[in-house]
Design an enzyme around this catalytic site. Structure first.
Site, short mmCIF file in Angstrom:
data_model
loop_
_atom_site.label_atom_id
_atom_site.label_comp_id
_atom_site.label_asym_id
_atom_site.label_seq_id
_atom_site.Cartn_x
_atom_site.Cartn_y
_atom_site.Cartn_z
N ASP A 101 -54.08 -85.52 -9.54
CA ASP A 101 -54.93 -86.20 -8.56
C ASP A 101 -55.34 -85.24 -7.44
OD1 ASP A 101 -55.85 -88.75 -8.93
OD2 ASP A 101 -54.04 -89.75 -8.16
N GLN A 131 -50.27 -94.16 -9.28
CA GLN A 131 -51.40 -95.02 -8.93
C GLN A 131 -51.25 -95.54 -7.50
OE1 GLN A 131 -54.12 -95.65 -11.02
NE2 GLN A 131 -54.99 -96.64 -9.22
N LYS A 149 -57.12 -95.56 -18.02
CA LYS A 149 -56.69 -94.15 -18.06
C LYS A 149 -55.89 -93.86 -19.32
CE LYS A 149 -56.71 -93.67 -13.06
NZ LYS A 149 -56.00 -93.90 -11.82
#
Ligand code: NAP
Length: 300
Positions: free
Chosen positions: A121, A98, A54
């Site tokens: 997200d 994460q 990422k």
């Protein structure tokens, strides 16, 4: 006729190029650089690989990348303090924590402490609610990638019968909302669904997000249907050498590809689209934060 292979790798490269183009315009016209912060707690090897990837792709499209790597024993209060600092940092437009988090941390509490407008997200309860009510939201990356590929392949998917196998908060449920938003008739299947084979046989679009290797066989697929395989499963592959593994999806690729009209491969289908959509969401968040027009085609 063999199925069209929907090339997620090539599509993701196109999305990243669009993002990079928009980042350049933001810098040139407004002096703004979109910033993405990724928070990793602990040393889970798979998560470390994702976070590295990422960060690399964020920099490649010209955005600012910030990584916070916290010890596995980090307290909830310390993690929340990092998120609070990022929430208040004007140079950060997207925040991603994460998952999974170590067991002692409350995942829902942590996710819901992210400012919803920076929740790239799309897991914050506000974004879930906005998506569910058809309002502008941050959309979870994996289902957003699936939707982009479906729109690209079909033009319009309005009126199509769609079956989503899996009802997780990160894939199945938001996928179903997005398909409904594009006027599909949507069925969500799960582990208690009766006669899954018959349901899937009626579908024009099948999205498999189960986590069971090659679970969907070709004789479940309606001829000509579009199959989107979200699954990422690692199988032993002794034929490739000792200790070797290979990735497979949740559908049995060969038998499904023989019947389907179009199919995403694993690897090289949905997977690459997920990070591309994370970058797209960060640019979208940056534009919204600055009251600027959003790039077209990069959100739902
Ligand atoms: P998850 O949270 O474990 O959810 C799995 C879903 O599948 C659950 O809703 C479960 O039903 C359902 N299920 C399990 N067995 C079933 C069966 N026999 N028949 C029908 N449904 C069944 O998984 P997830 O996080 O959504 O991930 C799904 C897959 O996608 C995994 O392989 C994961 O690695 C992959 N994934 C890929 C990406 C990407 O970027 N490509 C991103 C995220 C996930 P119940 O709810 O009844 O238990």
């Amino acid at each position: 006729m063999p199925a069209t292979i929907i090339d997620g790798k090539a599509f993701a490269a196109k999305v990243r190029a669009q993002v990079a183009d928009h980042v350049t315009r933001l810098k040139d016209a407004h002096g703004i650089t979109p910033g993405l912060a990724v928070v990793l707690v602990g040393e889970d090897p798979a998560s470390q690989v994702y976070v590295r990837s990422k960060g690399k792709q964020t920099v490649e499209v010209g955005m600012k990348s910030v990584e916070h790597k916290l010890d596995a024993e980090t307290s909830e209060a310390d993690l929340l303090a990092v998120i609070d600092q990022l929430n208040n940092d004007p140079e950060i437009h997207g925040i991603l924590v994460q998952l999974p988090l170590p067991k002692h941390l409350d995942e829902d509490l942590v996710i819901n402490s992210i400012a919803p407008e920076k929740d790239v997200d799309g897991f914050h309860i506000s974004n879930v609610g906005l998506l569910g009510t058809g309002q502008k939201s941050m959309v979870p990356c994996t289902p957003l990638g699936c939707l982009m590929m479906l729109r690209d392949h079909h033009g319009s998917i309005s009126g199509m019968d769609a079956v989503v196998i899996g009802r997780s908060n990160i894939v199945g449920k938001p996928m179903a909302q997005l398909l409904l938003g594009d006027s599909c008739t949507v069925t969500i299947a799960h582990s208690r669904t009766k006669d899954l084979a018959e349901l899937v046989r009626r579908a024009d679009i099948v999205v498999a997000a189960v986590g069971r290797p090659q679970m969907v066989p070709g004789d479940w697929i309606k001829p000509g249907a579009t199959v989107i395989d979200v699954g990422i499963n690692r199988l032993d592959a002794p034929e490739r050498g000792e200790g070797k593994t290979r990735l497979v999806g949740d559908v049995d690729y060969d038998s499904c590809a023989a019947v389907a009209g179009a199919i995403t491969p694993v690897p090289g289908g949905v997977g690459p689209m997920t990070i591309a959509c994370l970058l797209a969401n960060t640019v979208t968040a940056c534009c919204r934060a600055n009251g600027l027009d959003e790039p077209e085609g990069l959100t739902a």
